[in-house]
Design an enzyme around this catalytic site. Structure first.
Site, PDB file in Angstrom:
ATOM      1  N   GLU A  71      -7.164   4.069   7.434  1.00 20.08           N
ATOM      2  CA  GLU A  71      -6.885   6.457   7.466  1.00 20.08           C
ATOM      3  C   GLU A  71      -8.580   6.502   7.543  1.00 20.08           C
ATOM      4  OE1 GLU A  71      -2.963   5.585   4.659  1.00 20.08           O
ATOM      5  OE2 GLU A  71      -2.421   4.741   7.301  1.00 20.08           O
ATOM      6  N   ASN A 129       0.514  -1.424   0.238  1.00 22.11           N
ATOM      7  CA  ASN A 129      -0.019   0.411   0.005  1.00 22.11           C
ATOM      8  C   ASN A 129       0.706   1.333   0.150  1.00 22.11           C
ATOM      9  OD1 ASN A 129      -1.640   2.368   0.638  1.00 22.11           O
ATOM     10  ND2 ASN A 129      -2.302   1.867   2.606  1.00 22.11           N
ATOM     11  N   TRP A 130       1.042   1.837  -1.357  1.00 23.75           N
ATOM     12  CA  TRP A 130       1.850   2.948  -1.110  1.00 23.75           C
ATOM     13  C   TRP A 130       0.913   4.283  -0.785  1.00 23.75           C
ATOM     14  CZ3 TRP A 130       5.225   3.986  -5.680  1.00 23.75           C
ATOM     15  CH2 TRP A 130       6.600   2.687  -5.694  1.00 23.75           C
ATOM     16  N   LYS A 131       0.030   4.521  -0.238  1.00 24.68           N
ATOM     17  CA  LYS A 131      -0.863   5.409   0.746  1.00 24.68           C
ATOM     18  C   LYS A 131      -0.361   6.490  -0.308  1.00 24.68           C
ATOM     19  CE  LYS A 131       0.029   3.372   4.804  1.00 24.68           C
ATOM     20  NZ  LYS A 131       0.189   3.395   6.122  1.00 24.68           N
ATOM     21  N   GLY A 140       2.484  -1.544   4.416  1.00 27.04           N
ATOM     22  CA  GLY A 140       2.331  -0.252   4.064  1.00 27.04           C
ATOM     23  C   GLY A 140       4.318   0.654   3.736  1.00 27.04           C
ATOM     24  N   GLY A 141       4.856   1.250   4.558  1.00 26.20           N
ATOM     25  CA  GLY A 141       6.373   1.345   4.669  1.00 26.20           C
ATOM     26  C   GLY A 141       6.933   0.382   3.893  1.00 26.20           C
ATOM     27  N   SER A 183       3.068  -2.639  10.194  1.00 26.54           N
ATOM     28  CA  SER A 183       4.402  -2.767  11.385  1.00 26.54           C
ATOM     29  C   SER A 183       5.143  -4.111  10.275  1.00 26.54           C
ATOM     30  CB  SER A 183       4.756  -2.444  12.269  1.00 26.54           C
ATOM     31  OG  SER A 183       4.978  -0.963  12.373  1.00 26.54           O
ATOM     32  N   HIS A 224      -9.454   1.531   4.022  1.00 22.90           N
ATOM     33  CA  HIS A 224      -8.380   1.391   5.048  1.00 22.90           C
ATOM     34  C   HIS A 224      -8.776   2.434   6.531  1.00 22.90           C
ATOM     35  CE1 HIS A 224      -3.993   2.685   5.956  1.00 22.90           C
ATOM     36  NE2 HIS A 224      -3.423   1.197   5.622  1.00 22.90           N
ATOM     37  N   GLU A 231      -5.452  -4.976  10.212  1.00 28.04           N
ATOM     38  CA  GLU A 231      -4.681  -3.875  10.518  1.00 28.04           C
ATOM     39  C   GLU A 231      -4.839  -3.311  11.968  1.00 28.04           C
ATOM     40  OE1 GLU A 231      -2.670  -2.888   7.139  1.00 28.04           O
ATOM     41  OE2 GLU A 231      -4.358  -1.762   6.626  1.00 28.04           O
ATOM     42  N   GLY A 290       2.486   1.738  11.032  1.00 26.96           N
ATOM     43  CA  GLY A 290       3.036   3.373  10.675  1.00 26.96           C
ATOM     44  C   GLY A 290       4.394   3.110  12.342  1.00 26.96           C
TER      45      GLY A 290
HETATM   46  C1  PEP Z   1      -0.426   0.227   5.770  1.00 32.48           C
HETATM   47  O1  PEP Z   1      -0.667   1.278   5.656  1.00 32.48           O
HETATM   48  O2  PEP Z   1      -1.926  -0.183   5.361  1.00 32.48           O
HETATM   49  C2  PEP Z   1       0.281  -0.524   6.520  1.00 32.48           C
HETATM   50  C3  PEP Z   1      -0.157  -1.381   7.180  1.00 32.48           C
HETATM   51  O3  PEP Z   1       1.083   0.641   7.008  1.00 32.48           O
HETATM   52  P1  PEP Z   1       2.695   0.186   7.462  1.00 32.48           P
HETATM   53  O4  PEP Z   1       3.281  -1.623   6.862  1.00 32.48           O
HETATM   54  O5  PEP Z   1       3.559   0.665   7.359  1.00 32.48           O
HETATM   55  O6  PEP Z   1       2.100   0.199   9.101  1.00 32.48           O
END
Ligand code: PEP
Length: 254
Positions: free
Chosen positions: A95, A10-12, A234-235, A213, A93, A168, A174
């Site tokens: 967010e 997920n590049w957000k 994500g990251g 994470s 998601h 999640e 993050g």
């Molecule tokens: C996400 O945004 O779906 C996510 C899991 O982010 P991260 O891996 O950065 O925690």
């Protein structure tokens, strides 16, 4: 039987033209792991270029509108995403549930619209830290899942093949923190029960991803947990050098 693992990035709100080289690097490297489904969910404006840069690789969106067309300024329909080259989309998601105040009912409507149009769906659920600390995480997330799952004749035909759930925990996204392995196992088992209640046998074959994470150093342990069928990342999905070790861990766990 264990399900084929799915590892989706997920590049957000990250990614410009210059980053298409990274999409291509990930797509090329993913061919070395045929037993893992790999996908990247990129910003909507990057979908078409990402799909052209990586033919045959699964490019996804991060949201979709539930309507097919009309007066929804700034929104994007499932048909538009498909037209641009997406084959899947994230819905719900945290967010978006937080910042855009998306309700479970909206998430369900988005999932149904996407499935009916022909997109695969990764549907996210997860609890806030205060809910976890109060000991209510499992019941809360089960209820969120029950209220968000797609139903209806148009969607049912796409289950289990086109639906995945991503658990999640919001406080793990993050932050570098993850739940204990026992807590992940407990939640995924609880979600598996709800999927079976909703869809019968097919519910046993809907992949349940863990997200929050995930990185190279913890992926193998997370993938060893029963009912963890992959990851939403994500990251650590922004660079092939960080993402591919996670894919490799999924391949080793399969
Ligand atoms: C996400 O945004 O779906 C996510 C899991 O982010 P991260 O891996 O950065 O925690």
């Amino acid at each position: 039987m264990a399900l084929k693992k799915l590892v989706a990035g997920n590049w957000k709100m990250n990614g410009l033209s210059a980053d298409l080289a990274e999409v291509k690097a990930i797509a090329d490297a993913a061919r070395g792991y045929p037993r893992v489904d790999v996908a990247l969910c990129v910003p909507a404006v990057l979908i078409e270029r990402a799909a052209r840069a990586a033919p045959g690789f699964a490019i996804g969106a991060q949201d979709v509108h539930e309507a097919t067309s009309g007066a929804h300024t700034g929104c994007v329909s499932a048909a538009m995403l498909l037209d641009a080259g997406a084959s899947l989309t994230i819905v719900g998601h945290s967010e978006r549930r937080e910042a855009q105040r998306e309700s479970d009912a909206e998430v369900r409507a988005k999932a149904e619209a996407a499935l009916v149009a022909g997109l695969k769906v990764i549907l996210c659920v997860g609890e806030a830290l205060d809910v976890r600390e109060a000991g209510n995480a499992v019941e809360t997330v089960q209820a969120q899942l029950d209220a968000s799952l797609p139903h209806g004749p148009g969607a049912a035909a796409h289950i289990p093949d086109d639906l995945a759930i991503a658990y999640e925990p919001i406080w793990a996204i993050g932050t570098g923190r993850i739940p204990t392995i026992d807590a992940i196992a407990e939640m995924h088992a609880a979600l598996r029960l709800r999927l079976a209640a909703a869809y019968g046998d097919a519910g046993g074959r809907v992949p349940i991803l863990y997200g929050g994470s995930v990185k190279a150093s913890n992926a193998a342990e997370i993938f060893s947990v029963p009912n963890v069928d992959g990851a939403l990342v994500g990251g650590a999905s922004l660079k092939a050098a960080d993402f591919m070790p996670i894919v490799a861990a999924a391949a080793s766990a399969t």
